[in-house]
Design a protein around this motif. Structure first.
Motif, mmCIF file in Angstrom:
data_model
loop_
_atom_site.group_PDB
_atom_site.id
_atom_site.type_symbol
_atom_site.label_atom_id
_atom_site.label_comp_id
_atom_site.label_asym_id
_atom_site.label_seq_id
_atom_site.Cartn_x
_atom_site.Cartn_y
_atom_site.Cartn_z
ATOM 1 N N ALA A 1 69.646 -51.414 -3.427
ATOM 2 C CA ALA A 1 69.200 -52.578 -3.606
ATOM 3 C C ALA A 1 70.129 -53.316 -3.654
ATOM 4 O O ALA A 1 71.054 -53.784 -3.622
ATOM 5 N N TRP A 2 69.562 -54.890 -3.450
ATOM 6 C CA TRP A 2 70.156 -56.090 -4.336
ATOM 7 C C TRP A 2 69.385 -56.987 -5.226
ATOM 8 O O TRP A 2 68.289 -56.908 -5.259
ATOM 9 N N THR A 3 70.477 -58.090 -5.489
ATOM 10 C CA THR A 3 70.192 -58.872 -6.636
ATOM 11 C C THR A 3 70.592 -60.407 -5.696
ATOM 12 O O THR A 3 71.669 -60.593 -4.938
ATOM 13 N N ALA A 4 69.396 -61.030 -6.203
ATOM 14 C CA ALA A 4 69.588 -62.797 -4.792
ATOM 15 C C ALA A 4 69.740 -63.922 -6.781
ATOM 16 O O ALA A 4 67.722 -63.478 -7.110
ATOM 17 N N PHE A 5 69.827 -65.138 -6.675
ATOM 18 C CA PHE A 5 68.879 -66.025 -7.534
ATOM 19 C C PHE A 5 68.377 -66.999 -6.397
ATOM 20 O O PHE A 5 68.540 -66.736 -5.434
ATOM 21 N N VAL A 6 67.273 -66.827 -6.800
ATOM 22 C CA VAL A 6 66.102 -67.728 -6.664
ATOM 23 C C VAL A 6 65.851 -69.104 -7.555
ATOM 24 O O VAL A 6 64.679 -69.717 -6.861
ATOM 25 N N GLY A 7 66.834 -69.176 -8.137
ATOM 26 C CA GLY A 7 66.476 -70.169 -9.076
ATOM 27 C C GLY A 7 67.530 -70.166 -10.005
ATOM 28 O O GLY A 7 68.570 -69.434 -10.530
ATOM 29 N N GLY A 8 68.295 -71.539 -10.007
ATOM 30 C CA GLY A 8 69.570 -71.221 -10.983
ATOM 31 C C GLY A 8 70.869 -70.584 -9.825
ATOM 32 O O GLY A 8 70.154 -70.116 -9.026
ATOM 33 N N ASP A 9 72.256 -70.968 -10.372
ATOM 34 C CA ASP A 9 72.948 -70.269 -9.120
ATOM 35 C C ASP A 9 74.137 -69.150 -10.112
ATOM 36 O O ASP A 9 74.757 -69.057 -10.099
ATOM 37 N N SER A 10 73.585 -69.088 -11.794
ATOM 38 C CA SER A 10 74.976 -68.103 -13.008
ATOM 39 C C SER A 10 74.003 -67.409 -13.921
ATOM 40 O O SER A 10 72.971 -68.447 -14.584
ATOM 41 N N TYR A 11 74.673 -66.455 -14.167
ATOM 42 C CA TYR A 11 74.342 -65.682 -15.270
ATOM 43 C C TYR A 11 74.554 -66.199 -16.772
ATOM 44 O O TYR A 11 73.949 -66.121 -17.250
ATOM 45 N N ALA A 12 75.258 -67.329 -16.761
ATOM 46 C CA ALA A 12 76.108 -67.563 -17.537
ATOM 47 C C ALA A 12 74.864 -68.395 -18.674
ATOM 48 O O ALA A 12 75.270 -68.307 -20.090
ATOM 49 N N GLY A 13 74.112 -69.117 -17.757
ATOM 50 C CA GLY A 13 73.423 -70.473 -18.516
ATOM 51 C C GLY A 13 71.769 -69.623 -18.908
ATOM 52 O O GLY A 13 71.640 -68.617 -18.338
ATOM 53 N N SER A 14 70.778 -69.995 -19.044
ATOM 54 C CA SER A 14 69.467 -69.615 -19.256
ATOM 55 C C SER A 14 67.870 -69.684 -18.399
ATOM 56 O O SER A 14 67.733 -69.474 -18.373
ATOM 57 N N ASP A 15 69.311 -70.677 -17.156
ATOM 58 C CA ASP A 15 68.238 -71.923 -16.723
ATOM 59 C C ASP A 15 67.989 -70.935 -15.284
ATOM 60 O O ASP A 15 68.122 -71.675 -13.812
ATOM 61 N N PHE A 16 68.143 -69.630 -15.101
ATOM 62 C CA PHE A 16 68.322 -68.441 -13.804
ATOM 63 C C PHE A 16 66.838 -67.909 -13.488
ATOM 64 O O PHE A 16 66.399 -67.037 -14.695
ATOM 65 N N SER A 17 66.078 -67.736 -11.983
ATOM 66 C CA SER A 17 66.003 -66.419 -11.698
ATOM 67 C C SER A 17 66.329 -65.814 -10.991
ATOM 68 O O SER A 17 67.213 -66.645 -10.051
ATOM 69 N N THR A 18 65.902 -64.380 -10.945
ATOM 70 C CA THR A 18 66.212 -63.248 -9.812
ATOM 71 C C THR A 18 65.109 -62.467 -9.422
ATOM 72 O O THR A 18 64.223 -62.688 -9.986
ATOM 73 N N ARG A 19 65.910 -62.208 -7.948
ATOM 74 C CA ARG A 19 64.583 -61.311 -7.528
ATOM 75 C C ARG A 19 65.706 -59.898 -7.188
ATOM 76 O O ARG A 19 66.530 -60.143 -6.412
ATOM 77 N N THR A 20 65.270 -58.855 -7.379
ATOM 78 C CA THR A 20 65.139 -57.562 -7.405
ATOM 79 C C THR A 20 65.255 -55.985 -6.434
ATOM 80 O O THR A 20 64.087 -56.529 -6.948
ATOM 81 N N ALA A 21 65.646 -56.309 -5.305
ATOM 82 C CA ALA A 21 64.884 -55.334 -4.515
ATOM 83 C C ALA A 21 65.628 -53.994 -4.593
ATOM 84 O O ALA A 21 66.571 -53.713 -4.733
ATOM 85 N N VAL A 22 64.765 -52.706 -3.691
ATOM 86 C CA VAL A 22 64.930 -51.806 -3.745
ATOM 87 C C VAL A 22 64.416 -50.877 -2.930
ATOM 88 O O VAL A 22 62.754 -51.175 -2.129
ATOM 89 N N VAL A 23 65.086 -51.161 -2.000
ATOM 90 C CA VAL A 23 64.516 -49.903 -0.442
ATOM 91 C C VAL A 23 64.356 -48.338 -0.108
ATOM 92 O O VAL A 23 66.275 -48.062 -0.276
ATOM 93 N N ASP A 24 64.615 -47.173 -0.182
ATOM 94 C CA ASP A 24 64.081 -46.265 0.289
ATOM 95 C C ASP A 24 64.384 -46.432 1.874
ATOM 96 O O ASP A 24 64.080 -46.153 2.645
ATOM 97 N N LEU A 25 65.449 -45.690 2.008
ATOM 98 C CA LEU A 25 65.996 -46.223 3.556
ATOM 99 C C LEU A 25 66.306 -44.831 4.074
ATOM 100 O O LEU A 25 65.419 -44.552 5.497
ATOM 101 N N ARG A 26 65.464 -43.856 3.760
ATOM 102 C CA ARG A 26 64.367 -42.237 4.353
ATOM 103 C C ARG A 26 62.997 -42.772 4.687
ATOM 104 O O ARG A 26 63.019 -42.726 5.918
ATOM 105 N N THR A 27 62.198 -43.536 4.517
ATOM 106 C CA THR A 27 61.088 -43.471 4.198
ATOM 107 C C THR A 27 60.902 -45.448 5.276
ATOM 108 O O THR A 27 59.790 -45.597 5.435
ATOM 109 N N GLY A 28 61.836 -45.965 4.522
ATOM 110 C CA GLY A 28 61.821 -47.667 4.932
ATOM 111 C C GLY A 28 60.729 -48.299 3.893
ATOM 112 O O GLY A 28 60.844 -49.577 4.220
#
Length: 341
Positions: A151-178
């Motif tokens: 799994a990994w998380t990326a900022f897609v809006g804003g660049d810090s967790y400290a404020g309230s004006d950020f947006s994230t995208r978190t992906a999960v991949v099953d490496l066995r099935t792809g």
């Protein structure tokens, strides 16, 4: 348009292109100069073989932040000699994690105008086995204890967790099935026993249980953060507790260490580290007085490792998870640690 006007437009366009090219060259030259500059008195780093498997006494793998030709590369040291000579494997990562011979490395691709990002899956010999696009600035990375899920998380809006004006995208991949889930926002959210829907739902900071089914993460919505327990089979997440960010599950699966927003702390440094007992939901503040913006890593059943800002980016510290003791500087110029047995 007259010939004179066309000529002026052409000259302006050429000047703009020349300016862009100059900026690109200067950026590249600056990166190269800073990368190759070795700071006297810093850690010794040499090229060598880095493997995602433990040696005698275990290994500590991390992103090397020391200036020099191996800056940003994955490096390894014996776990019991964290300040020892570092061996660099040639793979550069912004964020990294590994388990059971599988690693996830979040990388930047430097372009002439802007950078792009990707997640690469590494085998035990640091060979790339898969690549995935990452939609923003990498922030968190985790691999399940078995090595099956990443799994990994990326900022897609804003660049810090400290404020309230950020947006994230978190992906999960099953490496066995792809099978890739590009965003946990596709999962059903259950809050207070009912399905919850919100356009502002964001997830970050996944941590996996050993059963290859359960995970924990942070859900942010409507100005609040929640610890959620996820189910990879039913594709649901259920809220557990409020004011929990970047959980890290203990090796025995009974506790998490997390960062909690504490009232009256500065807006740009609002967190304190806590341990949460998942059975009793009892919280214990850790004896780290500084604000920690990191997803801690368990060194063993009683100690976690985390990063704090340092002279060359970040330094690694350890603290006991029962609230006793004092912070201990583990090693300088390092971030994104992983312990391999």
């Amino acid at each position: 348009m007259t010939v004179r006007t066309r000529l002026i437009v052409l000259l302006c366009a050429l000047a703009l292109l020349a300016g862009v090219a100059t900026v690109s060259v200067l950026r590249a030259a600056d990166r190269a100069e800073r990368r190759d500059r070795v700071v006297p008195g810093g850690p010794t780093v040499t090229s060598g073989r880095v493997a995602l498997s433990g040696g005698d006494g275990g290994l500590l793998v991390f992103r090397n932040m020391a200036w020099g030709p191996h800056r940003d590369e994955l490096t390894t040291v014996p776990a019991d000699r964290p300040d020892g000579e570092r061996t660099a494997g040639g793979i550069k990562c912004l964020r990294f994690y590994a388990a059971s011979g599988t690693g996830i490395c979040l990388q930047a691709e430097h372009g002439p105008v802007q950078d792009t990002y990707r997640a690469v899956v590494l085998d035990a010999r640091l060979r790339v086995t898969a690549r995935y696009d990452v939609p923003g600035i990498p922030s968190r990375a985790r691999v399940s204890p078995s090595g099956r899920f990443a799994a990994w998380t990326a900022f897609v809006g804003g660049d810090s967790y400290a404020g309230s004006d950020f947006s994230t995208r978190t992906a999960v991949v099953d490496l066995r099935t792809g099978r890739l889930t590009p965003s946990l926002e596709a999962y059903r959210i259950v809050r207070d026993g009912r399905t919850y829907r919100a356009a502002d739902a964001n997830f970050w900071g996944v941590t996996f249980a050993p059963d290859d089914r359960t995970f924990y993460a942070t859900l942010g919505t409507a100005g609040h953060t929640y610890l959620v327990r996820g189910d990879l089979q039913t594709r649901t997440v259920t809220t557990v507790r409020t004011n929990v960010e970047c959980p890290s599950l203990s090796p025995d699966g009974t506790r998490i260490v997390f960062k909690k927003r504490v009232k009256d702390l500065p807006p740009d440094a609002p967190w304190h580290l806590y341990t949460l007992d998942l059975h009793t939901l009892r919280e214990t503040p850790l004896a780290e007085p500084r604000s920690v913006d990191d997803q801690a890593v368990w060194q063993d059943d009683t100690t976690v490792t985390y990063a704090l800002p340092g002279d060359y980016g970040a330094d690694l510290y350890t603290i006991r998870t029962d609230g006793t003791g004092t912070p201990h500087l583990l090693t300088r110029s390092a971030v994104s640690p992983t312990y391999l047995n």
